[in-house]
Scaffold this motif. Structure first.
Motif, PDB file in Angstrom:
ATOM      1  N   VAL A 291       0.823  -1.216   0.000  1.00  0.00           N
ATOM      2  CA  VAL A 291       0.000   0.000   0.000  1.00  0.00           C
ATOM      3  C   VAL A 291       0.857   1.267   0.000  1.00  0.00           C
ATOM      4  N   LYS A 292       2.099   1.161   0.423  1.00  0.00           N
ATOM      5  CA  LYS A 292       2.947   2.351   0.396  1.00  0.00           C
ATOM      6  C   LYS A 292       3.186   2.830  -1.024  1.00  0.00           C
ATOM      7  N   GLN A 293       3.077   1.902  -1.981  1.00  0.00           N
ATOM      8  CA  GLN A 293       3.196   2.267  -3.401  1.00  0.00           C
ATOM      9  C   GLN A 293       4.487   3.016  -3.715  1.00  0.00           C
ATOM     10  N   ARG A 294       5.550   2.643  -3.063  1.00  0.00           N
ATOM     11  CA  ARG A 294       6.821   3.250  -3.446  1.00  0.00           C
ATOM     12  C   ARG A 294       7.252   2.695  -4.794  1.00  0.00           C
ATOM     13  N   PRO A 295       8.098   3.459  -5.515  1.00  0.00           N
ATOM     14  CA  PRO A 295       8.627   2.867  -6.740  1.00  0.00           C
ATOM     15  C   PRO A 295       9.447   1.624  -6.376  1.00  0.00           C
ATOM     16  N   LEU A 296       9.516   0.719  -7.318  1.00  0.00           N
ATOM     17  CA  LEU A 296      10.191  -0.547  -7.051  1.00  0.00           C
ATOM     18  C   LEU A 296      11.687  -0.358  -6.863  1.00  0.00           C
ATOM     19  N   TYR A 297      12.236   0.593  -7.620  1.00  0.00           N
ATOM     20  CA  TYR A 297      13.688   0.787  -7.573  1.00  0.00           C
ATOM     21  C   TYR A 297      14.003   2.211  -7.996  1.00  0.00           C
TER      22      TYR A 297
END
Ligand code: UDP
Ligand code: MG
Length: 317
Positions: A291-297
């Motif tokens: 749910v934080k939806q940070r970019p993967l990298y």
């Protein structure tokens, strides 16, 4: 065109040999190709070595990640930048032999959209071999979709499959499972997994365990169900115990002494509750990551790619 994506972390001794054997294998195939080295923030000189080779070979491109993201995510970064009609994933320690590429590409050309590889033999110690085997057995039994035994990252995927994979932005990644989930026409090739060319494994035991848990929890709800079964089981045992206590009270003269049994059952139930909470926690933690939806990298630098490439979802460049 064919893209070959390779995550690299502290592999400076292996890179020259890897590059040489890859180039030989791809010359045999004859198609146009690109090699994408993803530097997962190596602490040694891997990046400098990659850079040097990329200046001499226009087939070679380099993605430099901003920190160590782990090899599943490094692979995903490479896939997002790959331009090929087919994308090949392989490890950079030469445990996956480049000499297998012509056969994989031939299978793809004969109509398969996914060509995965299965390890016929391994050169790791007995304990590690046992652990890998148990993992595949466990996945086989509990995964919600069939995932081929002994098949890891080393594989070829058609562009169609890669496009689907790119829409799967999950944080806890088990690529071999995701590849199986996507479907299409898939086939496997057996091969003998070689020993590492140089250096130590970069996946430590604890990272391998984490990875195995990611695989299991991302593709199975069986652990959650286990908690339910254990709950039913202990309720049933308690019910039997209750019948016995009633029987003893009503029909016999035996007094029930029971310090040990009381403490033991409290400990047992307490242990089960904690275990169950732990299992739920595994899922909750993963849900939180998602749910934080940070970019993967995060990419620090890309070398050898054309400037005009459009930005790919999920990456910050
Ligand atoms: N790797 C990576 N990031 C990491 C750990 C490993 O990119 O944090 C790369 C490593 O350089 C190698 C591949 O992933 O090319 C597989 O790693 P390793 O050989 O250590 O794993 P194992 O073969 O033990 O599963
Ligand atoms: Mg390895």
């Amino acid at each position: 065109m064919i893209s070959i994506v390779i995550p690299l972390y502290n592999e400076q001794e292996t890179i020259p040999e890897l590059h040489r054997r890859l180039t030989d294998a791809m010359k045999k195939v004859g198609d146009d190709y690109e090699i994408i080295f993803v530097n997962d923030n190596s602490k040694d000189n891997s990046f400098e070595v990659m850079k040097k080779f990329s200046q001499q070979d226009s087939h070679l491109k380099v993605i430099d990640l901003a920190r160590n993201f782990g090899h599943q995510v490094a692979i995903s970064a490479g896939i997002d930048s790959a331009n090929g009609d087919a994308v090949i994933l392989m490890d950079g320690d030469l445990q996956d032999p480049p000499e297998l590429l012509p056969e994989m590409i031939a299978k793809w050309k004969s109509g398969f959209e996914v060509v995965y590889t299965m390890k016929k033999s391994r050169k790791e110690n007995a304990l590690k071999r046992f652990a890998f085997h148990s993992f595949y057995e466990l996945m086989q039994r509990f995964s919600s979709i069939p995932i081929p035994m002994e098949a890891g990252n080393f594989s070829l995927m058609d562009r169609k499959v890669v496009s689907v994979l790119q829409t799967m932005q999950e944080r806890n990644r088990y690529l071999a499972g995701m590849r199986a989930w996507i479907g299409f026409r898939q086939t496997g090739i057996w091969f003998d997994r070689e020993a590492r060319f140089a250096g130590k494994p970069q996946m430590t035991i604890s990272r391998l365990i984490n990875f195995a848990l990611d695989g299991l929890f991302s593709f199975s709800n069986a652990p959650l169900r286990l908690a339910t079964y254990v709950g039913f089981g202990s309720a049933f045992v308690a019910f039997l115990g209750m019948l016995y206590v009633l029987y003893a009270k009503l029909f016999t003269n035996t007094a029930l002494i029971g310090w040990a049994s009381t403490i033991l059952s409290i400990l047992f139930i307490g242990g089960m509750i904690l275990l169950t909470l732990g299992i739920i926690g595994e899922y909750v933690g993963r849900i939180y990551d998602e749910v934080k939806q940070r970019p993967l990298y995060v990419v620090r630098e890309k070398i050898g790619f054309e400037k005009s490439r459009e930005r790919v979802a999920g990456s910050i460049e």
